[in-house]
Motif scaffolding. Structure first.
Motif, PDB file in Angstrom:
ATOM      1  N   GLY A   1      -9.043  39.694  21.852  1.00 24.23           N
ATOM      2  CA  GLY A   1      -7.954  40.118  21.204  1.00 24.23           C
ATOM      3  C   GLY A   1      -7.159  39.091  20.555  1.00 24.23           C
ATOM      4  N   SER A   2      -7.443  37.785  20.757  1.00 27.61           N
ATOM      5  CA  SER A   2      -6.655  36.601  19.947  1.00 27.61           C
ATOM      6  C   SER A   2      -6.724  36.741  18.672  1.00 27.61           C
ATOM      7  N   THR A   3      -7.461  37.088  18.100  1.00 31.86           N
ATOM      8  CA  THR A   3      -7.475  37.162  16.436  1.00 31.86           C
ATOM      9  C   THR A   3      -6.699  38.278  16.144  1.00 31.86           C
ATOM     10  N   MET A   4      -6.764  39.454  16.534  1.00 39.51           N
ATOM     11  CA  MET A   4      -6.143  40.909  16.291  1.00 39.51           C
ATOM     12  C   MET A   4      -4.731  40.331  16.773  1.00 39.51           C
ATOM     13  N   LEU A   5      -4.622  39.836  17.838  1.00 36.28           N
ATOM     14  CA  LEU A   5      -3.047  39.787  18.296  1.00 36.28           C
ATOM     15  C   LEU A   5      -2.149  38.627  17.317  1.00 36.28           C
ATOM     16  N   GLU A   6      -2.830  37.688  16.894  1.00 30.18           N
ATOM     17  CA  GLU A   6      -2.402  36.633  16.042  1.00 30.18           C
ATOM     18  C   GLU A   6      -2.055  37.291  14.587  1.00 30.18           C
ATOM     19  N   ALA A   7      -2.985  38.239  14.172  1.00 27.00           N
ATOM     20  CA  ALA A   7      -2.855  38.778  12.694  1.00 27.00           C
ATOM     21  C   ALA A   7      -1.559  39.745  12.994  1.00 27.00           C
ATOM     22  N   MET A   8      -1.452  40.497  14.038  1.00 24.30           N
ATOM     23  CA  MET A   8      -0.332  41.569  14.178  1.00 24.30           C
ATOM     24  C   MET A   8       0.944  40.623  14.072  1.00 24.30           C
ATOM     25  N   LYS A   9       0.970  39.594  14.929  1.00 24.81           N
ATOM     26  CA  LYS A   9       2.202  38.829  15.181  1.00 24.81           C
ATOM     27  C   LYS A   9       2.557  38.178  13.687  1.00 24.81           C
ATOM     28  N   THR A  10       1.696  37.912  12.738  1.00 25.93           N
ATOM     29  CA  THR A  10       1.830  37.351  11.440  1.00 25.93           C
ATOM     30  C   THR A  10       2.541  38.566  10.593  1.00 25.93           C
ATOM     31  N   LEU A  11       2.201  39.685  10.565  1.00 26.73           N
ATOM     32  CA  LEU A  11       2.686  40.758  10.061  1.00 26.73           C
ATOM     33  C   LEU A  11       4.052  40.977  10.442  1.00 26.73           C
TER      34      LEU A  11
END
Length: 402
Positions: A295-305
């Protein structure tokens, strides 16, 4: 879908009475399944020195049932993790948490009103798995997650999934229809993956107003080497009719690899790798990916948005990478012609999956291949939890022949 249970052969339901409320214990199972056997257990009272394998063997032996004819219903996810290892169907009552996604049970329901549909096979299971198996509609699994921005602001949102994925080198990988199709989708367009995302986005839109769709962007090296961009191949026709198209709202600024990293390393590796490409302020966005691992990649992308001003970001992935392993020796199907192991193959003439050995196309007859439905049933039988099946005398005592 049931990984190890053949639901139309269901004979035994095991109830975890320690974790279920009385409504599930008293549910009129025989009203829906007249010939079903019910066994009630209290795991917390069990001898902790007895392995789950032997405990389940004893139950199956006493009820004269096979593991592929059995399901266990529980509200305790930690107990269901144990049950999965011995190839018995699992149904979780309640909500799954993010930490348990790597051990997804066969079904998750949060209302007793949904129980009969599962038992009768009317609820087919997770949408990605059902599409890959029989091209029918299933249901999304969801769980909540919290995104914490760098300034400490917290955002509560949802993750949606279409099923389970068995990763590279997992013994189930090439025998699992959804996992096989996800592997294929990494290299070519796959219509089932398009259908999954199109229907899943439509389903989420019934609950949320969605302003934009985007995806986990490719790494710079993938663009440089002109690798297949799977998400750009999607048509999403039903959503496109409403003017909702996939947009590249994120860019990946550097190459990275997560292989061999633990969770802390994965989170650190992806920190700051994305930047926003466009206006996302005040928008509700669905972010898609194929496989959710740590989930690290997905959660980082969500955080960026979120940090760029998005109002809400919802994650949607085809499947979650699984860590379920078993002490039971896994047995593959074997070709009747050459005795080599059989795995899933995509049959171009019919555009369907079937089981065949590496040489099936050169064999003289069609007996060396097996349909997807029959193959999965045979795998369930071959990999059942085995126990010694004795003959019994008139007093119920096992007869042991020397």
């Amino acid at each position: 879908m049931w990984k190890w249970t053949q639901i139309n052969h269901l004979r035994l339901i095991i109830l975890d009475c320690d974790s279920l409320n009385q409504a599930y214990i008293d549910f009129p199972y025989h009203q829906y399944l007249p010939d079903i056997e019910i066994v009630k257990i209290n795991p917390q009272s069990q001898d902790q020195n007895i392995e789950i394998k032997y405990f389940m063997e004893d139950i199956l032996k006493a009820m004269r049932c096979q593991s592929y004819e059995t399901i266990l219903i529980s509200g305790d996810m930690s107990y269901l993790k144990e049950i999965m290892t011995v190839h018995i169907g699992t149904l979780l009552i309640g909500h799954i948490q993010q930490k348990d996604l790597k051990y997804m049970p066969d079904f998750v329901i949060d209302s007793i009103d949904l129980l009969a549909d599962v038992l009768l096979g009317q609820n087919k299971g997770y949408s990605g798995e059902v599409l890959a198996f029989e091209n029918k509609k299933g249901s999304l699994l969801s769980c909540q997650t919290e995104i914490v921005a760098d300034d400490g602001k917290r955002y509560l949102t949802e993750l949606y999934f279409g099923g389970r994925y068995y990763p590279e080198k997992h013994q189930y990988l090439l025998d699992d229809p959804l996992s096989y199709m996800i592997l294929k989708f990494k290299h070519v367009y796959v219509d089932i993956m398009d259908t999954f995302f199109d229907e899943a986005v439509m389903e989420i839109r019934k609950k949320e107003k969605i302003d934009a769709l985007t995806y986990i962007p490719p790494k710079p090296q993938d663009i440089e080497k002109k690798r297949f961009q799977r998400f750009l191949s999607l048509k999403l026709e039903r959503n496109a009719q409403d003017g909702l198209m996939l947009k590249d709202l994120l860019l990946c600024q550097c190459d990275f690899s997560q292989k061999g990293n633990d969770l802390a390393e994965r989170r650190q590796t992806v920190k700051g790798v994305f930047r926003v490409n466009g206006d996302v302020k005040g928008k509700n966005i669905i972010l898609i990916d194929d496989v959710f691992s740590s989930g690290s990649t997905m959660l980082e992308a969500m955080k960026t948005l979120y940090e760029a001003g998005a109002n809400k970001v919802i994650a949607l992935a085809i499947a979650v990478s699984q860590m379920t392993e078993s002490p039971l020796t896994y047995q593959k199907l074997v070709c009747s012609h050459c005795q080599e192991p059989m795995e899933l193959v995509y049959y171009r003439k019919t555009h369907k999956l079937l089981f065949g050995c590496p040489h099936y196309s050169s064999h003289p007859d069609q007996k060396s291949i097996m349909s997807l439905r029959l193959g999965l049933f045979c795998l369930k039988k071959k990999n059942r939890l085995y126990y010694e099946d004795y003959e019994y005398d008139e007093y119920g005592v096992p007869i042991i022949y020397s």
